[in-house]
Each structure stands twice: as structure tokens, then as C-alpha cells.
Design a protein around this motif. Structure first.
Motif, mmCIF file in Angstrom:
data_model
loop_
_atom_site.group_PDB
_atom_site.id
_atom_site.type_symbol
_atom_site.label_atom_id
_atom_site.label_comp_id
_atom_site.label_asym_id
_atom_site.label_seq_id
_atom_site.Cartn_x
_atom_site.Cartn_y
_atom_site.Cartn_z
ATOM 1 N N PRO A 1 0.834 -1.204 0.000
ATOM 2 C CA PRO A 1 0.000 0.000 0.000
ATOM 3 C C PRO A 1 0.870 1.256 0.000
ATOM 4 O O PRO A 1 1.905 1.292 0.669
ATOM 5 C CB PRO A 1 -0.807 -0.116 1.301
ATOM 6 C CG PRO A 1 -0.809 -1.575 1.610
ATOM 7 C CD PRO A 1 0.514 -2.093 1.110
ATOM 8 N N LEU A 2 0.448 2.254 -0.763
ATOM 9 C CA LEU A 2 1.202 3.503 -0.862
ATOM 10 C C LEU A 2 0.671 4.523 0.139
ATOM 11 O O LEU A 2 -0.519 4.557 0.430
ATOM 12 C CB LEU A 2 1.084 4.080 -2.277
ATOM 13 C CG LEU A 2 1.650 3.211 -3.385
ATOM 14 C CD1 LEU A 2 1.254 3.777 -4.743
ATOM 15 C CD2 LEU A 2 3.156 3.126 -3.270
ATOM 16 N N ASP A 3 1.572 5.353 0.623
ATOM 17 C CA ASP A 3 1.203 6.441 1.508
ATOM 18 C C ASP A 3 0.476 7.505 0.684
ATOM 19 O O ASP A 3 1.007 7.973 -0.333
ATOM 20 C CB ASP A 3 2.462 7.018 2.150
ATOM 21 C CG ASP A 3 2.165 8.189 3.044
ATOM 22 O OD1 ASP A 3 1.290 8.063 3.926
ATOM 23 O OD2 ASP A 3 2.804 9.242 2.853
ATOM 24 N N ARG A 4 -0.745 7.867 1.092
ATOM 25 C CA ARG A 4 -1.540 8.831 0.338
ATOM 26 C C ARG A 4 -0.812 10.162 0.197
ATOM 27 O O ARG A 4 -0.882 10.811 -0.842
ATOM 28 C CB ARG A 4 -2.904 9.048 0.994
ATOM 29 C CG ARG A 4 -3.834 9.889 0.142
ATOM 30 C CD ARG A 4 -5.189 10.093 0.805
ATOM 31 N NE ARG A 4 -6.154 10.670 -0.094
ATOM 32 C CZ ARG A 4 -6.135 11.908 -0.549
ATOM 33 N NH1 ARG A 4 -5.159 12.715 -0.214
ATOM 34 N NH2 ARG A 4 -7.063 12.350 -1.372
ATOM 35 N N ALA A 5 -0.093 10.575 1.224
ATOM 36 C CA ALA A 5 0.642 11.838 1.169
ATOM 37 C C ALA A 5 1.721 11.796 0.087
ATOM 38 O O ALA A 5 1.962 12.795 -0.597
ATOM 39 C CB ALA A 5 1.262 12.148 2.526
ATOM 40 N N ALA A 6 2.361 10.646 -0.095
ATOM 41 C CA ALA A 6 3.387 10.506 -1.131
ATOM 42 C C ALA A 6 2.756 10.580 -2.519
ATOM 43 O O ALA A 6 3.307 11.201 -3.431
ATOM 44 C CB ALA A 6 4.143 9.190 -0.960
ATOM 45 N N VAL A 7 1.590 9.957 -2.675
ATOM 46 C CA VAL A 7 0.871 10.013 -3.957
ATOM 47 C C VAL A 7 0.455 11.457 -4.234
ATOM 48 O O VAL A 7 0.646 11.962 -5.345
ATOM 49 C CB VAL A 7 -0.352 9.065 -3.952
ATOM 50 C CG1 VAL A 7 -1.181 9.246 -5.217
ATOM 51 C CG2 VAL A 7 0.095 7.618 -3.804
#
Length: 72
Positions: free
Chosen positions: A49-55
Motif C-alpha cells: 500500500p502507498l502512503d496517500r501523502a506521497a501520492v
């Protein structure tokens, strides 16, 4: 593999798609980026899962805005 769909505001052309795709593909763990220009939806496939802030930061760096809410 994890697949999430995000809504991105402001994309209007193929250049927009390329800019967003390039930034998101550079995120660690991203295996695939699919952008649907008419809907503004971006589908990311990643190992974890990706960090939303990074996206959001990657989309911002490309000059666009991640729409509110959690990914689908």
C-alpha cells in the motif's frame, strides 16, 4: 500486489497524462500506472500500500491535484 484508484483534478491532455504518470511511476514500489484522462482516474499498482501523502505530493509535483477522499 495492491491496486488503488485515485481521482486527479486538472488533467486535460496527453501531456498531463505523461506528467502525472512519470511522477507516480517514480514512487518506490509502484509497478504500474494507468491514467484515464476523461474520468481523471489514475490506477496505481504497487507491491505494498502507498502512503496517500506521497501520492498527493507526486501528483502536486506534476502540477495537478489529488481529489479528496480515500482511494478506491
Amino acid at each position: 500486489m495492491v491496486q488503488k484508484v485515485y481521482d486527479v483534478k486538472g488533467m486535460t491532455c496527453a501531456h498531463c497524462v505523461q506528467a502525472v504518470s512519470s511522477e507516480l511511476a517514480g514512487l518506490p514500489g509502484v509497478d504500474d500506472v494507468q491514467v484515464d484522462l476523461p474520468s481523471g482516474r489514475v490506477t496505481l499498482t504497487s507491491e505494498q500500500p502507498l502512503d496517500r501523502a506521497a501520492v498527493a505530493a507526486a501528483v502536486d509535483e506534476a502540477g495537478y491535484q489529488l481529489a479528496g477522499g480515500e482511494p478506491r
